[in-house]
Design an enzyme around this catalytic site. Structure first.
Site, PDB file in Angstrom:
ATOM      1  N   THR A 121       0.980  -1.082  -0.052  1.00  0.00           N
ATOM      2  CA  THR A 121      -0.204   0.397  -0.401  1.00  0.00           C
ATOM      3  C   THR A 121       1.320   1.442   0.023  1.00  0.00           C
ATOM      4  O   THR A 121       1.651   1.799   0.634  1.00  0.00           O
ATOM      5  CB  THR A 121      -0.945  -0.232   0.857  1.00  0.00           C
ATOM      6  N   PHE A 260     -19.228  -3.903   8.665  1.00  0.00           N
ATOM      7  CA  PHE A 260     -18.451  -2.382   8.941  1.00  0.00           C
ATOM      8  C   PHE A 260     -19.485  -1.502   9.655  1.00  0.00           C
ATOM      9  O   PHE A 260     -19.112  -0.441   9.114  1.00  0.00           O
ATOM     10  CB  PHE A 260     -17.572  -1.779   7.672  1.00  0.00           C
ATOM     11  N   CYS A 271      -3.129  -1.752   8.790  1.00  0.00           N
ATOM     12  CA  CYS A 271      -3.995  -0.652   8.134  1.00  0.00           C
ATOM     13  C   CYS A 271      -4.612  -0.713   7.905  1.00  0.00           C
ATOM     14  O   CYS A 271      -3.887   1.323   7.904  1.00  0.00           O
ATOM     15  CB  CYS A 271      -4.578  -2.294   7.525  1.00  0.00           C
ATOM     16  N   LYS A 274      -2.664   2.988   9.710  1.00  0.00           N
ATOM     17  CA  LYS A 274      -1.349   3.581   9.342  1.00  0.00           C
ATOM     18  C   LYS A 274      -1.807   4.176   8.425  1.00  0.00           C
ATOM     19  O   LYS A 274      -1.914   5.335   7.747  1.00  0.00           O
ATOM     20  CB  LYS A 274      -0.170   2.633   9.188  1.00  0.00           C
ATOM     21  N   ARG A 339      -0.562  -5.665  15.629  1.00  0.00           N
ATOM     22  CA  ARG A 339       0.031  -4.714  15.232  1.00  0.00           C
ATOM     23  C   ARG A 339      -1.340  -3.723  15.789  1.00  0.00           C
ATOM     24  O   ARG A 339      -2.200  -3.246  14.799  1.00  0.00           O
ATOM     25  CB  ARG A 339       0.127  -3.998  13.838  1.00  0.00           C
TER      26      ARG A 339
HETATM   27  N1  LIG Z   1      -1.339  -6.794   6.585  1.00  0.00           N
HETATM   28  C1  LIG Z   1      -2.261  -6.541   6.089  1.00  0.00           C
HETATM   29  O1  LIG Z   1      -3.281  -7.238   5.870  1.00  0.00           O
HETATM   30  C2  LIG Z   1      -2.358  -5.874   4.609  1.00  0.00           C
HETATM   31  C3  LIG Z   1      -3.374  -6.187   3.795  1.00  0.00           C
HETATM   32  C4  LIG Z   1      -3.537  -5.350   2.480  1.00  0.00           C
HETATM   33  C5  LIG Z   1      -2.171  -4.939   2.202  1.00  0.00           C
HETATM   34  N2  LIG Z   1      -1.399  -4.869   3.138  1.00  0.00           N
HETATM   35  C6  LIG Z   1      -0.181  -4.065   2.632  1.00  0.00           C
HETATM   36  O2  LIG Z   1       1.461  -4.700   1.512  1.00  0.00           O
HETATM   37  C7  LIG Z   1       2.502  -4.563   2.412  1.00  0.00           C
HETATM   38  C8  LIG Z   1       3.020  -5.309   3.097  1.00  0.00           C
HETATM   39  O3  LIG Z   1       1.725  -5.686   4.322  1.00  0.00           O
HETATM   40  P1  LIG Z   1       2.099  -6.946   5.151  1.00  0.00           P
HETATM   41  O4  LIG Z   1       1.238  -6.956   6.210  1.00  0.00           O
HETATM   42  O5  LIG Z   1       2.708  -8.496   4.325  1.00  0.00           O
HETATM   43  O6  LIG Z   1       3.671  -6.940   6.138  1.00  0.00           O
HETATM   44  P2  LIG Z   1       4.620  -7.523   6.707  1.00  0.00           P
HETATM   45  O7  LIG Z   1       5.361  -6.357   7.569  1.00  0.00           O
HETATM   46  O8  LIG Z   1       3.760  -8.684   7.543  1.00  0.00           O
HETATM   47  O9  LIG Z   1       5.580  -8.174   6.029  1.00  0.00           O
HETATM   48  C9  LIG Z   1       6.725  -7.945   4.632  1.00  0.00           C
HETATM   49  C10 LIG Z   1       7.605  -8.510   5.267  1.00  0.00           C
HETATM   50  O10 LIG Z   1       8.990  -7.416   3.506  1.00  0.00           O
HETATM   51  C11 LIG Z   1      10.149  -7.657   4.305  1.00  0.00           C
HETATM   52  N3  LIG Z   1      10.930  -7.358   3.843  1.00  0.00           N
HETATM   53  C12 LIG Z   1      11.119  -5.657   3.429  1.00  0.00           C
HETATM   54  N4  LIG Z   1      12.125  -5.264   2.924  1.00  0.00           N
HETATM   55  C13 LIG Z   1      12.571  -6.214   2.306  1.00  0.00           C
HETATM   56  C14 LIG Z   1      13.282  -6.676   1.407  1.00  0.00           C
HETATM   57  N5  LIG Z   1      14.533  -5.652   1.156  1.00  0.00           N
HETATM   58  N6  LIG Z   1      13.593  -7.435   0.582  1.00  0.00           N
HETATM   59  C15 LIG Z   1      12.815  -8.742   0.890  1.00  0.00           C
HETATM   60  N7  LIG Z   1      12.065  -8.589   2.051  1.00  0.00           N
HETATM   61  C16 LIG Z   1      11.936  -8.144   2.833  1.00  0.00           C
HETATM   62  C17 LIG Z   1       9.945  -8.875   5.950  1.00  0.00           C
HETATM   63  O11 LIG Z   1      11.178  -8.803   6.515  1.00  0.00           O
HETATM   64  C18 LIG Z   1       8.795  -8.828   6.072  1.00  0.00           C
HETATM   65  O12 LIG Z   1       9.065  -9.836   6.204  1.00  0.00           O
HETATM   66  C19 LIG Z   1       1.972  -3.567   3.336  1.00  0.00           C
HETATM   67  O13 LIG Z   1       2.326  -2.035   2.627  1.00  0.00           O
HETATM   68  C20 LIG Z   1       0.637  -3.657   3.406  1.00  0.00           C
HETATM   69  O14 LIG Z   1      -0.158  -2.294   3.885  1.00  0.00           O
HETATM   70  C21 LIG Z   1      -1.254  -5.143   4.120  1.00  0.00           C
END
Ligand SMILES: NC(=O)c1ccc[n+]([C@@H]2O[C@H](COP(=O)([O-])OP(=O)(O)OC[C@H]3O[C@@H](n4cnc5c(N)ncnc54)[C@H](O)[C@@H]3O)[C@@H](O)[C@H]2O)c1
Length: 486
Positions: A121, A260, A271, A274, A339
């Site tokens: 995101t 919701f 999400c 942030k 989180r």
């Molecule tokens: N968690 C959710 O429900 C959700 C839903 C929709 C969108 N998002 C978005 O998706 C994105 C990821 O969220 P998440 O919850 O999966 O995050 P997360 O923190 O669970 O996972 C991110 C991963 O990326 C890895 N990482 C960071 N830098 C790296 C690099 N240079 N090379 C390789 N790996 C790297 C980290 O080690 C970590 O394992 C965010 O932007 C979030 O806003 C999350």
């Protein structure tokens, strides 16, 4: 087509697992060596229903593997997903350091055409910055700048139902911009998601900037609905109305719908908090204010403390010698994600007011312990009064109140008589409106929901009580065990 997913967190793992289940050969890259080692050995570092099974069968069939080797991973995929975190910076804006470092890394390893698909995101304009970072590296290597395209494909999965959301999407948003690779990129994205579009097209095609903003708009809308209902609930409380009736009454209007509209003790997660902050920050950077979204955030911050405020109204500001039971620690059910969980704010405030806290969560215990250790870093001694109970009823022993913070299914139909027997005072603060106020009142329990005719609360006396608590002491062994695991 082969797929590489960069970042193996919630989104990356679910994306990789589901795409491998659709037959694609997937490589998941992460920089966290411990996480990758665990994944290679078949462990799944997060709790997400169904994920372990999907990963296990595709790993066994050789369709998904995990690596820390960027060169190998980028070589593998025709499509490179970016699914790394975009945490909030100090000023609330999205921190793009991970996304941009991945972009540079792609630029350093690119040899033939790759479609870079951004699933993280990110604020509007990020795709341009990703392009600049990749092009910078390619120019440095004297390579063609047409070797890649960047598209936006925001993710809408819900933690706790992520596999189902990915496999049965309401819609798939794809943002592609005009350019030399347009036709190729469209075809690749079409092929990627063809399985979901067989009956009718679920893909909503648009330009990249609109796709980037769509994700923030969706989360801000959902967060706003929750804060709106929380304000209605707080008003219902003082007016003697029941927000649950109001929810059904307005949800039946097809223009509004039922989703919701649940009032409660605030939203959390990785999400909504942030993304609303980042949206406000983006607007500010462009001389605009997002008044509705800012208000949504403020209402939510206050709502997280609603149950503590109510407790203080009943017991006074000094909670020394009181034992408070907590049911539910994760920010929502079916996940161990802590989180921005409401429980973190509530527990810290209770401990700072001198209370003893005994908490139970079916899954998130050790994640919660790790999170609370961070939250209480300034005063680690606070955690001496915190205890993780082995089950829901153990948490209640000798408690002066129960706060229900997460609506796990196992909390829906507890044995109220046993609860009453176990608690020192049968006072339930129901932050998720799980219970029937009238039924609990008939049982002689004091109950406060959020916007639930709180005029029905039976008054209990809260005279001072001695601070020693045999029940609490008895669970110290369990606490030490879980502390060691955290
Ligand atoms: N968690 C959710 O429900 C959700 C839903 C929709 C969108 N998002 C978005 O998706 C994105 C990821 O969220 P998440 O919850 O999966 O995050 P997360 O923190 O669970 O996972 C991110 C991963 O990326 C890895 N990482 C960071 N830098 C790296 C690099 N240079 N090379 C390789 N790996 C790297 C980290 O080690 C970590 O394992 C965010 O932007 C979030 O806003 C999350």
């Amino acid at each position: 087509m082969r797929i590489t997913v960069i970042g193996s967190g919630y989104v990356g793992l679910v994306t990789g697992a589901c795409l491998s289940d659709l037959g694609f050969k997937v490589v998941c890259l992460d920089k966290d060596e411990e996480k990758v080692r665990a994944l290679q050995e078949g462990d799944v570092p997060i709790y997400e229903p169904g994920l372990k099974e999907v990963l296990a069968r595709n790993r066994a069939d050789g369709r998904i593997r995990f690596t820390t080797d960027a060169c190998e991973a980028i070589e593998h995929g025709d499509i490179l997903f970016i699914a790394v975190g975009t945490p909030p910076s100090e000023d609330g804006s999205a921190d793009l350091a991970h996304v941009l470092s991945v972009a540079s890394m792609i630029g350093r390893h690119l040899k033939g055409f790759k479609l870079v698909v951004n699933k993280s995101t990110v604020p509007v304009g990020t795709a341009d910055r990703v392009r600049s970072a990749i092009s910078h590296e390619l120019s440095h290597r004297g390579m063609s700048l047409d070797l890649y395209d960047v598209v936006s494909n925001p993710e809408f999965l819900k933690e706790g139902a992520a596999i189902d959301d990915f496999m049965r999407p309401d819609r798939i948003v794809v943002g592609i911009d005009d350019g030399v690779n347009l036709a190729k990129s469209q075809r690749m994205m079409g092929d990627l998601y063809a399985s979901f579009n067989r009956h009718h097209s679920r893909t909503v095609w648009m330009d990249v900037r609109s796709a980037e903003l769509t994700k923030y708009a969706a989360n801000a809308m959902l967060a706003t609905r929750i804060s709106f209902m929380n304000e209605i609930a707080n008003l219902a409380d003082v007016l003697g109305a029941d927000v649950d009736h109001i929810r059904r009454g307005i949800g039946a209007d097809t223009r509004i719908g039922h989703s919701f509209l649940y009032a409660g003790c605030g939203y959390g997660g990785s999400c909504f908090p942030k993304d609303t902050q980042a949206l406000v920050s983006t607007a500010k950077a462009h001389g605009q204010s997002m008044r509705l979204v800012s208000a949504t955030e403020q209402v939510n911050e206050q709502q997280k403390l609603l149950l503590v405020d109510r407790l203080v109204q009943r017991m006074g500001p000094d909670l020394s010698g009181r034992k408070i039971a907590i049911w539910g620690l994760s920010f929502k059910p079916n996940t161990d994600d802590m989180r921005e969980a409401t429980s973190r704010v509530v527990i810290r405030h209770l401990l700072e007011r001198g209370a003893m806290v005994s908490a139970y969560d079916p899954v998130a215990g050790s994640e919660a312990m790790a999170a609370l250790q961070i939250d209480c870093q300034a005063d680690p001694g606070l955690l001496d009064r915190f205890d993780l109970a082995a089950d829901d009823m153990q948490a209640l022993q000798g408690a002066d109140a129960l706060m229900v913070l997460t609506e796990w299914k196992i909390f829906h139909n507890p044995d109220f008589q046993l609860m009453k027997d176990l608690m020192r005072r049968p006072f339930i603060l129901d932050g998720r409106n799980l219970y029937n106020p009238e039924a609990l009142s008939e049982l002689g329990m004091a109950y406060q929901g959020v916007g639930r005719r709180n005029d029905l609360v039976q008054l209990l006396s809260f005279e001072p009580i001695p601070s020693t608590d045999a029940f609490f002491q008895s669970s110290q062994v369990e606490k030490q065990k879980l502390n060691a695991n955290a």
